[in-house]
Design a protein around this motif. Sequence first.
Motif, PDB file in Angstrom:
ATOM      1  N   ALA A 153     -20.124 -18.056   5.937  1.00  0.00           N
ATOM      2  CA  ALA A 153     -20.311 -17.256   4.720  1.00  0.00           C
ATOM      3  C   ALA A 153     -21.667 -16.548   4.780  1.00  0.00           C
ATOM      4  O   ALA A 153     -21.813 -15.395   4.366  1.00  0.00           O
ATOM      5  N   GLU A 154     -22.664 -17.259   5.324  1.00  0.00           N
ATOM      6  CA  GLU A 154     -24.002 -16.677   5.482  1.00  0.00           C
ATOM      7  C   GLU A 154     -23.952 -15.521   6.493  1.00  0.00           C
ATOM      8  O   GLU A 154     -24.571 -14.463   6.289  1.00  0.00           O
ATOM      9  N   VAL A 155     -23.204 -15.717   7.560  1.00  0.00           N
ATOM     10  CA  VAL A 155     -23.043 -14.681   8.591  1.00  0.00           C
ATOM     11  C   VAL A 155     -22.393 -13.443   7.958  1.00  0.00           C
ATOM     12  O   VAL A 155     -22.847 -12.308   8.160  1.00  0.00           O
ATOM     13  N   ALA A 156     -21.330 -13.659   7.186  1.00  0.00           N
ATOM     14  CA  ALA A 156     -20.642 -12.557   6.502  1.00  0.00           C
ATOM     15  C   ALA A 156     -21.615 -11.823   5.587  1.00  0.00           C
ATOM     16  O   ALA A 156     -21.669 -10.593   5.544  1.00  0.00           O
ATOM     17  N   HIS A 157     -22.399 -12.580   4.862  1.00  0.00           N
ATOM     18  CA  HIS A 157     -23.343 -12.030   3.891  1.00  0.00           C
ATOM     19  C   HIS A 157     -24.362 -11.089   4.536  1.00  0.00           C
ATOM     20  O   HIS A 157     -24.770 -10.094   3.948  1.00  0.00           O
ATOM     21  N   ASN A 158     -24.769 -11.419   5.771  1.00  0.00           N
ATOM     22  CA  ASN A 158     -25.859 -10.669   6.409  1.00  0.00           C
ATOM     23  C   ASN A 158     -25.406  -9.540   7.328  1.00  0.00           C
ATOM     24  O   ASN A 158     -26.215  -8.689   7.720  1.00  0.00           O
ATOM     25  N   LEU A 159     -24.121  -9.517   7.676  1.00  0.00           N
ATOM     26  CA  LEU A 159     -23.658  -8.616   8.735  1.00  0.00           C
ATOM     27  C   LEU A 159     -23.942  -7.133   8.467  1.00  0.00           C
ATOM     28  O   LEU A 159     -24.582  -6.456   9.285  1.00  0.00           O
ATOM     29  N   PHE A 160     -23.484  -6.604   7.335  1.00  0.00           N
ATOM     30  CA  PHE A 160     -23.598  -5.155   7.120  1.00  0.00           C
ATOM     31  C   PHE A 160     -25.058  -4.710   6.997  1.00  0.00           C
ATOM     32  O   PHE A 160     -25.422  -3.640   7.475  1.00  0.00           O
ATOM     33  N   GLY A 161     -25.886  -5.533   6.372  1.00  0.00           N
ATOM     34  CA  GLY A 161     -27.303  -5.187   6.234  1.00  0.00           C
ATOM     35  C   GLY A 161     -27.962  -5.081   7.603  1.00  0.00           C
ATOM     36  O   GLY A 161     -28.761  -4.169   7.863  1.00  0.00           O
ATOM     37  N   ILE A 162     -27.610  -6.011   8.499  1.00  0.00           N
ATOM     38  CA  ILE A 162     -28.191  -5.996   9.848  1.00  0.00           C
ATOM     39  C   ILE A 162     -27.712  -4.775  10.623  1.00  0.00           C
ATOM     40  O   ILE A 162     -28.490  -4.126  11.332  1.00  0.00           O
ATOM     41  N   LEU A 163     -26.436  -4.422  10.486  1.00  0.00           N
ATOM     42  CA  LEU A 163     -25.928  -3.238  11.191  1.00  0.00           C
ATOM     43  C   LEU A 163     -26.663  -1.986  10.718  1.00  0.00           C
ATOM     44  O   LEU A 163     -27.052  -1.134  11.515  1.00  0.00           O
ATOM     45  N   ARG A 164     -26.859  -1.875   9.392  1.00  0.00           N
ATOM     46  CA  ARG A 164     -27.602  -0.723   8.862  1.00  0.00           C
ATOM     47  C   ARG A 164     -29.027  -0.707   9.395  1.00  0.00           C
ATOM     48  O   ARG A 164     -29.547   0.323   9.795  1.00  0.00           O
ATOM     49  N   ASP A 165     -29.637  -1.884   9.388  1.00  0.00           N
ATOM     50  CA  ASP A 165     -31.016  -2.029   9.805  1.00  0.00           C
ATOM     51  C   ASP A 165     -31.184  -1.641  11.283  1.00  0.00           C
ATOM     52  O   ASP A 165     -32.098  -0.885  11.644  1.00  0.00           O
ATOM     53  N   LEU A 166     -30.283  -2.113  12.142  1.00  0.00           N
ATOM     54  CA  LEU A 166     -30.403  -1.792  13.573  1.00  0.00           C
ATOM     55  C   LEU A 166     -30.216  -0.298  13.829  1.00  0.00           C
ATOM     56  O   LEU A 166     -30.771   0.245  14.784  1.00  0.00           O
ATOM     57  N   ASP A 167     -29.436   0.349  12.960  1.00  0.00           N
ATOM     58  CA  ASP A 167     -29.223   1.789  13.118  1.00  0.00           C
ATOM     59  C   ASP A 167     -30.504   2.584  12.860  1.00  0.00           C
ATOM     60  O   ASP A 167     -30.609   3.742  13.241  1.00  0.00           O
ATOM     61  N   GLN A 168     -31.457   1.960  12.192  1.00  0.00           N
ATOM     62  CA  GLN A 168     -32.736   2.636  11.910  1.00  0.00           C
ATOM     63  C   GLN A 168     -33.738   2.417  13.040  1.00  0.00           C
ATOM     64  O   GLN A 168     -34.865   2.886  12.970  1.00  0.00           O
ATOM     65  N   THR A 169     -33.343   1.637  14.050  1.00  0.00           N
ATOM     66  CA  THR A 169     -34.245   1.379  15.170  1.00  0.00           C
ATOM     67  C   THR A 169     -33.835   2.263  16.350  1.00  0.00           C
ATOM     68  O   THR A 169     -32.825   2.960  16.278  1.00  0.00           O
ATOM     69  N   ALA A 170     -34.592   2.157  17.433  1.00  0.00           N
ATOM     70  CA  ALA A 170     -34.331   3.017  18.595  1.00  0.00           C
ATOM     71  C   ALA A 170     -33.475   2.313  19.647  1.00  0.00           C
ATOM     72  O   ALA A 170     -33.463   2.716  20.811  1.00  0.00           O
ATOM     73  N   VAL A 171     -32.736   1.244  19.260  1.00  0.00           N
ATOM     74  CA  VAL A 171     -31.949   0.530  20.282  1.00  0.00           C
ATOM     75  C   VAL A 171     -30.877   1.445  20.866  1.00  0.00           C
ATOM     76  O   VAL A 171     -30.359   2.343  20.194  1.00  0.00           O
ATOM     77  N   THR A 172     -30.563   1.213  22.146  1.00  0.00           N
ATOM     78  CA  THR A 172     -29.563   2.047  22.829  1.00  0.00           C
ATOM     79  C   THR A 172     -28.283   1.267  23.119  1.00  0.00           C
ATOM     80  O   THR A 172     -27.276   1.840  23.513  1.00  0.00           O
ATOM     81  N   VAL A 173     -28.354  -0.059  22.978  1.00  0.00           N
ATOM     82  CA  VAL A 173     -27.153  -0.888  23.128  1.00  0.00           C
ATOM     83  C   VAL A 173     -27.339  -2.132  22.249  1.00  0.00           C
ATOM     84  O   VAL A 173     -28.470  -2.584  22.049  1.00  0.00           O
ATOM     85  N   ILE A 174     -26.230  -2.616  21.677  1.00  0.00           N
ATOM     86  CA  ILE A 174     -26.302  -3.804  20.815  1.00  0.00           C
ATOM     87  C   ILE A 174     -25.314  -4.852  21.322  1.00  0.00           C
ATOM     88  O   ILE A 174     -24.145  -4.537  21.591  1.00  0.00           O
TER      89      ILE A 174
END
Length: 349
Positions: free
Chosen positions: A299-320
């Motif tokens: 449930a904790e994993v579900a709770h955090n998933l979308f926020g983390i995806l949005r957050d990583l999109d604001q970084t310069a990562v090239t692969v996840i």
Amino acid sequence: MQTQLWKVDPNNIDQEIIAQAAELIKRGEVVAFPTETVYGLGADGLNPDAVRAIFTAKGRPADNPLILHICRIADLSRIAAEIPDQARQLMERFWPGPLTVVLPRTELVPDVVTAGLDTVAIRMPSHPVAQALIAASGVPLAAPSANLSGKPSPTRAEHVWEDLQGRIAGLIDAGPVEIGLESTVLDLSGEVPYLLRPGGISREQLEAVLGEVRIAGEVEDQETPKAPGMKYRHYAPRAPLYVVSAETSAEIAALLQSLVNEAQRGGERVGLIVSEETRAFLTVEAAETRVIGSRENLAEVAHNLFGILRDLDQTAVTVIYAEGFPPTGVGAAVMNRLYKAAGGRLITP
Ligand code: AMP
Ligand code: MG
């Protein structure tokens, strides 16, 4: 358009704010509000022009139908032409809550809500602010997730603001949502119940009430009801995302380790989404690492998933690389969203 922003304490709701937001809804405007699943983008579900404004604000394709949100069982018969016993049993057990049922619709439901289908998707949310807004509006609220089409569903008001500020009349901020993934969608309009979208209520929970529940596409069957909207590519981050699955955290960490090393040798900036347990086994440093929660608490994993995806999109990562989780209970919904974000890309030992 100026977007009005209200802050509301969900434990002590300011009814004056709810009345102002409901007034906008009655005038045919679009207002974003919290539910227990994700933030929703609400409009008068019986007013076709108001519903069209939702599609415009989100940039959502018109053939992707919306869910109608109600706050009392008494309002069901206005929008659902038939309420099978199975639907009643589920409502008694899981409403208010993260379960959407698809039923035959009445004439009152505009075509624009259902994308012309003869069925309508209905849910009763449990969030007190959602309930208050629906009650004060006096109509079922058509409401998809309050993100721009192509972005992850918003789990905090800040996400809604980022996407829709200036495009909608109002946003009620009541803090982060509880569940963090969209509702389970169950089609009860045919002979057999079909799970169209896994969500906060698990298949196991549904089967405890109904017996067998089929999953769309699981059985080769000409009569499999179509899940409109499911054909659209769901959210995918800018950087390609791979789901990395194995039995144990130690195995996942070993696999991630070699993936990160190889990618970094190739000049990639790697983003990792991992559990606490897997993080503890890692000895390499990726460019960005996000801990999504414990493998013992999906449930904790579900709770955090979308926020983390949005957050990583604001970084310069090239692969996840994102850790995979057991597909039981809410884990099925987590894996459904992860696979969509990954375009199905899976790496196993
Ligand atoms: P959203 O509110 O953005 O999470 O999307 C709601 C989803 O519910 C849509 O993408 C559809 O797949 C599903 N849905 C809504 N109405 C119907 C319907 N009448 N029949 C089948 N699925 C539906
Ligand atoms: Mg959505």
